[in-house]
Design an enzyme around this catalytic site. Structure first.
Site, PDB file in Angstrom:
ATOM      1  N   ASP A 163       0.805  -1.220   0.000  1.00 19.84           N
ATOM      2  CA  ASP A 163       0.000   0.000   0.000  1.00 19.84           C
ATOM      3  C   ASP A 163       0.837   1.269   0.000  1.00 19.84           C
ATOM      4  O   ASP A 163       2.036   1.240   0.276  1.00 19.84           O
ATOM      5  CB  ASP A 163      -0.859   0.020   1.274  1.00 19.84           C
ATOM      6  N   LYS A 182      -3.117   2.939  -2.222  1.00 24.61           N
ATOM      7  CA  LYS A 182      -4.534   3.145  -1.972  1.00 24.61           C
ATOM      8  C   LYS A 182      -4.640   3.845  -0.638  1.00 24.61           C
ATOM      9  O   LYS A 182      -4.244   3.346   0.389  1.00 24.61           O
ATOM     10  CB  LYS A 182      -5.228   1.783  -1.911  1.00 24.61           C
ATOM     11  N   MET A 221      -8.167   8.920   9.152  1.00 26.59           N
ATOM     12  CA  MET A 221      -8.632   9.424   7.850  1.00 26.59           C
ATOM     13  C   MET A 221      -9.650  10.559   8.023  1.00 26.59           C
ATOM     14  O   MET A 221     -10.633  10.645   7.289  1.00 26.59           O
ATOM     15  CB  MET A 221      -9.259   8.266   7.035  1.00 26.59           C
TER      16      MET A 221
END
Lengths: 251, 251
Positions: free
Chosen positions: A36, A58, A171
């Site tokens: 990732d 990602k 996030m």
């Protein structure tokens, strides 16, 4: 012909030494590594030189490959090359969609295992000497995503702002102002808050303040994604907080 | 004369391979290792042969050494021997009183750092293929202690039973019946629940059920401390759950 096999492994928060021995051992026998965006590329050194290493970057807002594509790549590589190590930032099961990858492997009858990683939710504050729990300050911590599948603020986050738990938001940096408003709605303008970018790496940045000032502090420090947000009395234990506290009290 | 230095390091949930490279490196240079009851003793192999290794076993209900004694030992050893590695089960900052040890080191002007560990709160369910978060089932997880300083059920746990978060309870096995009652009070008799003893070790045991059956399942499986409790829809992803689900539906 090699037996197909999939290992989901947590790479930890960024510092290449914050990976487990077990994950290193898995990499040692990898035929393919799918990694990732948030994975430290130094970790690829633990895979054999002739292993295939594929970046499947990602992260929120930048889907180089969709989850479907990653699932298919993972299975195709396992069937054609043998042992696939799917190396994921942090821990594979903390908002990592790791379980979906396990399910996809099972659907194709490929044996799969998971190796936990150091989750940024706990470790990134910790490396700044902010404990998610502390006697007298916090008896629990609540980890919530700032970016749900439908792009809205999670109802769980709204509930979390009402609680006494230490609240950790992953996030969530792009929704910081909205999230701070939620805490203000609960009368928590003075609740200590911190935002940490790229925790555990050489690019680490931190902003420490209270709910009422954190957006400004984050702008001043020019903090961007990837970052984690932490709200709670435990943030007052951070060394930078004492000065802030004095300023608030002298108002 | 060696410089006094303290490293708090997480040993992970029990499996000796679930320690980080960074913690192993710290052990490599230890003059003294102070280790907890829940730490896998195989990890002591990473410390030099001539390092002093002291068991300061401490877990809920069995305080071989009080926290004060441990703090003092830690500082005394650092002043007299040099580098003390304080090896703690799981992660040092998840109900580990790690921050108190950092503070005590600071009080004595001894440089101290912390190395995160794999927390059982996330990893123990994970190794049973139960993800703490999963799209469509859980947007957050809430980790609470079952044993507060005053011996009562934490108010945060009462709040957690009302939430949609995946609820993980550490040190809660002795209060399982009481905790199950809290969920029942919220009408959650059928909420999936699991209890895992000694996760990641060869003594691992699991009981899977729903709130209404979990006490009985735990008794049947003769599960005891140390164990973690997990409540939430994500538990329905465990392979054992399908059979349970069929039984519930056919009632």
């Amino acid at each position: 012909m090699k037996q197909p096999k999939i290992t989901l492994a947590g790479a930890g928060p960024g510092d290449a030494e914050l990976i487990t021995l077990k994950a290193v051992k898995a990499l040692n026998t990898a035929d393919v590594v799918l990694y990732d965006a948030l994975v430290n590329e130094e970790l690829l050194q633990y895979a054999p030189d002739n292993a295939v290493k594929v970046y499947v970057g990602k992260r929120s807002g930048d889907h180089t490959h969709s989850q479907d594509t990653i699932n298919k790549l993972m299975v195709d590589y396992a069937l054609n090359y043998g042992h696939v190590v799917r190396l994921k930032g942090g821990d594979p099961f903390v908002f990592g969609r790791g379980f979906e990858e396990l399910e996809f492997a099972a659907l194709h009858n490929i044996p799969a295992q998971v190796i936990p990683g150091i989750s940024s939710s706990i470790s990134v504050p910790e490396l700044q000497h902010i404990p998610v729990t502390h006697r007298g300050l916090s008896e629990s911590f609540w980890v919530v995503t700032g970016t749900t599948a439908d792009g809205k603020i999670s109802n769980d986050l709204i509930e979390a702002t009402k609680s006494k738990a230490t609240v950790v938001v992953l996030m969530g940096i792009h929704k910081l102002a909205q999230i701070a408003e939620l805490f203000k709605n609960e009368g928590k303008h003075d609740l200590p808050a911190a935002v940490i970018q790229s925790g555990s790496t050489s690019n680490e940045k931190i902003a420490v303040g209270v709910v009422g000032t954190i957006v400004e502090k984050v702008n001043e420090a020019q903090i961007t994604s990837p970052a984690i947000l932490i709200f709670g009395e435990v943030v007052s234990l951070h060394p930078e907080f004492q000065a802030i506290n004095d300023a608030v009290l002298s108002k």
